[in-house]
Write a protein that holds these residues in place. Structure first.
Motif, short mmCIF file in Angstrom:
data_model
loop_
_atom_site.label_atom_id
_atom_site.label_comp_id
_atom_site.label_asym_id
_atom_site.label_seq_id
_atom_site.Cartn_x
_atom_site.Cartn_y
_atom_site.Cartn_z
N THR A 4 0.59 -1.23 -0.10
CA THR A 4 0.02 0.07 -0.15
C THR A 4 0.90 1.26 0.16
OG1 THR A 4 -0.09 0.00 2.24
CG2 THR A 4 -2.11 -1.15 1.24
N TYR A 5 1.91 1.25 0.77
CA TYR A 5 2.86 2.13 0.56
C TYR A 5 3.63 2.57 -0.57
CZ TYR A 5 2.46 3.03 5.80
OH TYR A 5 1.82 3.38 7.10
N LEU A 6 4.02 1.56 -1.02
CA LEU A 6 4.61 1.49 -2.43
C LEU A 6 3.71 2.05 -3.62
CD1 LEU A 6 6.89 -1.46 -2.28
CD2 LEU A 6 7.74 0.86 -2.47
N GLU A 7 2.60 1.51 -3.61
CA GLU A 7 1.56 2.04 -4.62
C GLU A 7 1.26 3.50 -4.65
OE1 GLU A 7 -1.92 -0.35 -4.06
OE2 GLU A 7 -0.95 -2.01 -5.05
N ALA A 8 1.26 4.01 -3.13
CA ALA A 8 0.91 5.42 -2.96
C ALA A 8 2.06 6.34 -3.06
CB ALA A 8 0.57 5.65 -1.50
N LYS A 14 10.65 8.86 -2.40
CA LYS A 14 9.82 8.41 -1.37
C LYS A 14 9.76 6.83 -1.46
CE LYS A 14 6.38 12.21 -1.45
NZ LYS A 14 5.14 12.50 -1.44
N THR A 15 9.99 6.32 -2.81
CA THR A 15 10.06 4.79 -2.79
C THR A 15 11.38 4.30 -2.08
OG1 THR A 15 8.84 5.01 -5.25
CG2 THR A 15 9.99 2.84 -4.48
N ALA A 17 12.99 5.71 0.19
CA ALA A 17 12.85 5.94 1.63
C ALA A 17 12.06 4.97 2.42
CB ALA A 17 12.23 7.42 2.07
N ILE A 18 10.81 4.67 1.59
CA ILE A 18 9.91 3.18 2.06
C ILE A 18 10.66 2.14 1.91
CG2 ILE A 18 7.90 2.15 1.43
CD1 ILE A 18 6.73 4.83 0.17
N LEU A 19 11.51 1.74 1.17
CA LEU A 19 12.23 0.33 1.03
C LEU A 19 13.39 0.44 2.13
CD1 LEU A 19 12.54 -0.24 -2.70
CD2 LEU A 19 11.21 -1.37 -1.14
N PHE A 20 13.97 1.30 2.22
CA PHE A 20 14.94 1.53 3.30
C PHE A 20 14.31 1.36 4.48
CE2 PHE A 20 17.61 3.86 6.29
CZ PHE A 20 18.79 3.05 6.09
N GLY A 21 13.48 2.04 4.80
CA GLY A 21 12.59 1.96 6.00
C GLY A 21 12.28 0.43 6.50
N ALA A 22 11.58 -0.31 5.46
CA ALA A 22 11.37 -1.54 5.48
C ALA A 22 12.50 -2.47 5.61
CB ALA A 22 10.57 -1.97 4.22
N ALA A 23 13.50 -2.24 4.98
CA ALA A 23 14.90 -3.01 5.23
C ALA A 23 15.38 -2.79 6.70
CB ALA A 23 15.95 -2.59 4.18
N LEU A 24 15.40 -1.51 7.15
CA LEU A 24 15.89 -1.35 8.40
C LEU A 24 14.95 -2.11 9.52
CD1 LEU A 24 18.07 0.17 9.75
CD2 LEU A 24 16.48 2.23 10.03
#
Length: 141
Positions: A4-8, A14-15, A17-24
């Protein structure tokens, strides 16, 4: 939840940052160490000690220039007079000399030149560290 975050997300930043946050988050859950976490979380952008020292010196010199200008314009308050005496400590200049205004102007010009030199040094150091940082990023990526 990640979908949902990646689609938004609208752009690449932003993508990322989202992927880095998920990996972290995953690394924290499984207890793995992340070598690039320090650089990505912004700890490397802290102000260095040399920059703080140069900024403090410049601030003190600017304050002294302000007090010297106040004294030159006729302000004879005890605090100002004490600061002017401290500015000329170690020299043979006393406030009762007839050419004190010329000495004040020379001292103010000298302090302004020192501030300009410190600013130039700070800019050179900043440019150099930025260049080294970008070169390291280029080599690692």
């Amino acid at each position: 939840m990640l979908v949902t975050y990646l689609e938004a997300s609208q752009d690449l930043c932003k993508t990322n940052a989202i992927l880095f946050g998920a990996a972290l988050a995953v690394c924290r859950i499984i207890g793995a160490k992340l070598s690039t976490a320090r650089r990505a979380t912004g700890q490397s952008s802290a102000i260095s000690a040399w920059r703080i020292r140069i900024d403090e010196r410049s601030a003190k010199a600017r304050a002294l220039i302000g007090r010297l200008i106040c004294f030159r314009s006729g302000n004879n308050r005890p605090r100002i007079v004490r600061t002017v005496k401290m500015a000329f400590a170690g020299t043979n200049v006393s406030l009762s000399q007839p050419d004190i205004m010329q000495k004040l102007t020379e001292r103010i010009d000298h302090l302004k030149q020192r501030i300009a030199a410190w600013g130039k040094r700070s800019r050179q150091y900043t440019e150099r560290s930025t260049r080294f940082h970008l070169n390291r990023l280029f080599q690692s990526d």
